[in-house]
Design an enzyme around this catalytic site. Sequence first.
Site, PDB file in Angstrom:
ATOM      1  N   ARG A 204      -2.664 -14.499   7.923  1.00 41.84           N
ATOM      2  CA  ARG A 204      -3.455 -13.352   7.760  1.00 41.84           C
ATOM      3  C   ARG A 204      -3.467 -12.110   8.726  1.00 41.84           C
ATOM      4  O   ARG A 204      -3.337 -10.941   8.275  1.00 41.84           O
ATOM      5  CB  ARG A 204      -4.850 -13.758   7.217  1.00 41.84           C
TER       6      ARG A 204
ATOM      7  N   ASP B 121      -8.736   6.107   4.403  1.00 35.19           N
ATOM      8  CA  ASP B 121      -8.960   5.092   5.060  1.00 35.19           C
ATOM      9  C   ASP B 121      -8.235   4.859   6.163  1.00 35.19           C
ATOM     10  O   ASP B 121      -7.519   5.747   6.598  1.00 35.19           O
ATOM     11  CB  ASP B 121      -8.549   3.710   4.243  1.00 35.19           C
TER      12      ASP B 121
END
Lengths: 276, 131, 160
Positions: free
Chosen positions: A36, A144
């Site tokens: 991840r 973002d």
Amino acid sequence: MTTALATSGFDWVCQLVRRESAIVLAPGKEYLVEARLMPLARQLGLPGVAELVERVRARPEPALVRSIVEALTTNETSWFRDGDPFTALTGTVVPALQAARRPGEPISIWSAACSSGQEAYTIAMLLADSLPNATSRVRITATDLSRAMVDRTRAGRFSQLEVNRGLPAPMLVRHFSRVGAEWEISPALRQMVTASELNLAGPLPRLGPFDVVYLRNVLIYFDPPTKREVLRKVRQVMRPDGWLFLGAAETTLGVDDSWERVPCGRGSAYRPMKGK
Amino acid sequence: MRALVIDDSRAMRRIVASILEGFGYETRPAGHGREALDVLEEGWVPDLACIDWNMPVMDGLQFVSAVRANPAWRQVTLMMVTTESEHGQIVKALAAGAHEYVIKPFTADAIADKLSLLGLMPAASSPGVPA
Amino acid sequence: MSAPITALIDGETVTAVAGEVWSALVGEEELLLPRAVPVDGPSSWVTVTGPWDGVVVLTCAASGTADLARSVLQLDDDEQPTAEDVDDVLRELANILGGNVKSLLPGPSALGLPETGPAPLRAEDEDTCRVSASWRGHDLAITIQGASEAPATTTTEVPK
């Protein structure tokens, strides 16, 4: 060459994730952490996850900490995540704005940590379905920290697993079309959203003024002085009668006293206090 | 809360039922639409039916139409849970009377999100109320 | 002129679909790793009929089927799934893969009910697309067989 994540690094990541999200990573999930976090390490030009962990342990930048926690905790962002701020938008905020503004006057909304775009497009869909001329009248600014997330928001494409997460089926069929294995938001709604990179902890570029700001689940990652600074900057780009929505576990209370908490729908919104 | 889980795959029935039971649902399985109608006719009328599309004997779409045709079953919320995932298929299911649509593969979180949308997520601590 | 079917169904897309199926159903940390080997073992499949006719086949090495069923059904490590459970899980995986592959095609198509057994070989068809992978060390393959040409997306000729 990449360096494997040592046990101490893994333990540190586990503690971080547990502290920030209350999610427990079981021992033996080192490979999951590696898989991840690898994209994040690569994005930063680091050879491996061990180096990423080393860097953030030495200098825990809130933005990077947040990215690590997100990579390890969230699979897909839900549409209508914590539904209250969205029902409040159509139930309370938009009627109030319609009353306060001239007919057709533009409405500006900021999705301040837009992730892959679900929040911005949820807002776009709700307004397209409830406000006449929404597609020309409403401008949604989505920002973002992560360039990858900004690109995803711009593309407006979502996987099957993503559209499964809390997007009402009637809205899916009304506003999306299939493109290969993915679903794409309609061009009219995509045009309502402008996405760009932005670090809330840094100086803000020229923005707004906004009628509504969604700043949800961001403040939790900052220390109190940064929280206060972010809220101060947000207030500067909001209209005096604007509305701010925070995450369910967040508040301005005790952080920045220039906001008034008002009941809004089943939850709360924050509004700039007069004279502050 | 009660849920009827309609799927010709035992594995899928078990997966959906265990997710719903985790939220406090009482569930009953049915292997196809006809079997599910039998359960309703017997008087076990659930709050929610999770319905596969492609099944032998009676498919999910026929089941949805049959339930919608009977006013006594109006309270049942119908949620398709199927691998059928074209835009047109979803439109067809909604037009037949389905309330929600979950595309396989799905995660437990996806079911939870849909139940929240439908107002069918029992409060975590409230004990099941016998109907 | 029509485009090859691989313009719609290619290895990359099928790999992405399989990845989603595995992460949602089999377990999120159980990664499918790409692997180029022929796979010998039980198969499950569904037919797709419509503008394009084909079949979507899942083949799993015999060594892995019980493990796969155990994961999908969330059984304990020492619990042995029945042969029926194994068949059922393989069928359902083929069903979900098939439905997702079908959705890549233009126009309405129908999905058959899933079956298990030795993989059906359709003499007239070539493998359109074949993805092989390894899951917990067991070999798997997803094969799409069918006409090599994609159906036309729009009909230009109107019959009089």
